[in-house]
Design an enzyme around this catalytic site. Structure first.
Site, short mmCIF file in Angstrom:
data_model
loop_
_atom_site.label_atom_id
_atom_site.label_comp_id
_atom_site.label_asym_id
_atom_site.label_seq_id
_atom_site.Cartn_x
_atom_site.Cartn_y
_atom_site.Cartn_z
N HIS A 210 0.80 -1.23 0.00
CA HIS A 210 0.00 0.00 0.00
C HIS A 210 0.83 1.28 0.00
O HIS A 210 0.29 2.37 -0.08
CB HIS A 210 -0.96 0.02 1.18
CG HIS A 210 -0.29 0.35 2.49
ND1 HIS A 210 0.50 -0.54 3.17
CD2 HIS A 210 -0.28 1.49 3.22
CE1 HIS A 210 0.95 0.03 4.27
NE2 HIS A 210 0.49 1.27 4.33
C1 UD1 Z 1 -2.46 5.26 6.32
C2 UD1 Z 1 -1.17 5.62 7.05
C3 UD1 Z 1 -0.16 4.47 6.92
C4 UD1 Z 1 -0.77 3.16 7.34
C5 UD1 Z 1 -2.03 2.92 6.54
C6 UD1 Z 1 -2.68 1.60 6.92
C7 UD1 Z 1 -0.62 7.99 7.03
C8 UD1 Z 1 0.26 9.02 6.44
N1 UD1 Z 1 -0.55 6.79 6.48
O1 UD1 Z 1 -2.17 5.27 4.93
O2 UD1 Z 1 0.93 4.75 7.75
O3 UD1 Z 1 0.14 2.10 7.13
O4 UD1 Z 1 -2.93 4.02 6.78
O5 UD1 Z 1 -3.86 1.42 6.28
O6 UD1 Z 1 -1.35 8.27 7.95
N2 UD1 Z 1 -9.80 4.79 2.47
C9 UD1 Z 1 -10.94 4.03 2.42
N3 UD1 Z 1 -11.52 3.66 3.59
C10 UD1 Z 1 -11.03 4.04 4.78
C11 UD1 Z 1 -9.85 4.79 4.83
C12 UD1 Z 1 -9.25 5.15 3.67
O7 UD1 Z 1 -11.42 3.69 1.35
O8 UD1 Z 1 -11.61 3.69 5.83
C13 UD1 Z 1 -9.13 5.22 1.24
C14 UD1 Z 1 -8.97 6.71 1.16
O9 UD1 Z 1 -10.05 7.29 0.56
C15 UD1 Z 1 -7.70 6.87 0.35
C16 UD1 Z 1 -6.90 5.64 0.67
O10 UD1 Z 1 -7.80 4.71 1.25
O11 UD1 Z 1 -7.96 6.86 -1.03
C17 UD1 Z 1 -5.76 5.96 1.56
O12 UD1 Z 1 -6.17 6.34 2.89
P1 UD1 Z 1 -5.29 7.37 3.78
O13 UD1 Z 1 -5.85 7.47 5.14
O14 UD1 Z 1 -5.09 8.62 2.99
O15 UD1 Z 1 -3.86 6.75 3.93
P2 UD1 Z 1 -3.35 5.25 3.86
O16 UD1 Z 1 -2.71 5.06 2.54
O17 UD1 Z 1 -4.42 4.32 4.27
#
Ligand code: UD1
Length: 363
Positions: A210
């Site tokens: 990821h």
């Molecule tokens: C975040 C953390 C990372 C951790 C990861 C585990 C930061 C900088 N990064 O990254 O350290 O390893 O979480 O998952 O905080 N999304 C969903 N559903 C959700 C949450 C997110 O669909 O419940 C989608 C968002 O819309 C986005 C993507 O997932 O497109 C990424 O989510 P985001 O919270 O921005 O960061 P992660 O890449 O998950």
């Protein structure tokens, strides 16, 4: 009474905060002066990424949910800071406890310290040295505004000492993520994919990817997947896909024949799958700690790690992000020559108890 804010925002936070809640509840039952409120920032918000963890790990409903939702790093940081500042202005707490290295960790630490609320950082002090990772920026910024560090390794202690933090502010307590793993080991759940795919113990791989560096550029993601498929010698590859990766796979139209994709799994299902895997291939940091304790070979598709003890002591190897690097590691694995590994000091299931003992004295 002293009020502690426990901050949880994203998936890897939930297993780190759960045992601290357990230990605080236990202390409370024994007359402790510590009480807490659980604050969910809403960085992760859906059932797969958040809700199922609360349910399985027995985490109570948050007292406050800031509901920040998705967005850029800056949008999330700003949203969380605005929300948490409002909370503190309404009722100030005596300590803000943040865990790990996600955006919520940094945003709440800054907000608290600016309002003169002391900050404790669980898993403080670890460093990858890689400033292209948002988590590394989060770690560095959080640690500059942290009063008390609850650390997982001697490497973290040393980093903090080198940066001028006094020994009286560093508490080497162990790893709360491992507290959760050890507590829940007896009740892991076999996921549906086990029967659907006819999986057998030690005869399949688990893959997770990821990190933006690996999954945001089409060629990188495609080449990594190809290298994994080729290297797996026909063994099933189970890949629970993070939402970011899922979006990219679809947008880029990457073929995933040869890999079995699933939704993100719940905690108990994911660790059941990991425990019985032949090996794990990942770019996560936390999973390298879990595989170390479970004694499962792990290959990390990153060029750096903030958790070197998983390599020097554990079952993890740093493969790098070049897909060509994978083949020799898989050779070694199939030849039965993977190292055995040992469990790092204080990863014994009692880290959260130690944290609460220290907090009892500090507050
Ligand atoms: C975040 C953390 C990372 C951790 C990861 C585990 C930061 C900088 N990064 O990254 O350290 O390893 O979480 O998952 O905080 N999304 C969903 N559903 C959700 C949450 C997110 O669909 O419940 C989608 C968002 O819309 C986005 C993507 O997932 O497109 C990424 O989510 P985001 O919270 O921005 O960061 P992660 O890449 O998950």
């Amino acid at each position: 009474m002293k009020l502690i804010d426990l901050i949880a925002g994203a998936r890897p936070n939930f297993m780190k905060i759960a045992p601290i809640i357990d230990a605080l509840e236990k202390a409370r039952a024994n007359g402790s002066h510590l009480r807490y409120r659980l604050i969910h920032t809403g960085q992760h918000y859906d059932r797969n990424m958040s809700g199922s963890f609360f349910k399985q790990l027995g985490i109570p409903d948050p007292d406050i949910n800031l509901e920040v939702g998705s967005g850029t790093q800056a949008e999330q940081t700003a949203g969380i800071m605005l929300g948490y500042e409002r909370v503190l202005l309404e009722e100030k707490s005596d300590l803000c406890v943040v865990v790990g290295d996600v955006t919520s960790t940094m945003a709440c630490a800054i907000t608290a310290q600016k309002l003169h609320v002391p900050v404790a950082h669980v898993e403080g002090g670890i460093r990858s040295g890689d400033w292209t990772m948002p988590e590394e920026i989060n770690r560095m910024v959080t640690d500059t505004v942290t009063n008390w560090f609850f650390t997982t390794s001697e490497f973290a202690n040393e980093n903090l000492r080198k940066s001028g933090v006094g020994k009286d502010r560093i508490f080497f307590v162990g790893n709360t993520m491992i507290d959760t793993l050890l507590k829940h080991l007896p009740r892991l759940q076999i996921p549906p994919v086990w029967n659907n795919m006819g999986l057998r113990e030690k005869h399949y791989f688990v893959v997770t990817l990821h990190r933006p560096n690996n999954v945001d550029a089409e060629l990188n993601l495609k080449n990594l997947l190809e290298a994994i498929i080729q290297g797996a010698r026909g063994l099933p590859i189970i890949f629970p896909v993070h939402p970011r990766t899922a979006k990219n796979l679809e947008r880029m139209g990457i073929k995933t024949d040869g890999v079995h994709l699933t939704e993100p799994l719940s905690y108990l299902e994911f660790n059941s799958l990991v425990k019985n895997a032949f090996a794990v291939i990942t770019d996560s940091g936390g999973i390298t700690e879990e595989t170390t304790v479970l004694g499962v070979p792990c290959m990390t598709l990153r060029d750096t790690t903030e958790r070197p003890e998983t390599i020097t002591m554990g079952t993890n190897e740093l493969v790098g992000t070049n897909p060509d690097n994978l083949a020799p590691h898989l050779e070694r694995l199939f030849a039965g020559k993977w190292k055995n590994g040992a469990i790092p000091p204080l990863w014994d299931g009692k880290a959260a108890e130690r944290i609460v003992e220290h907090m009892t004295v500090l507050l």
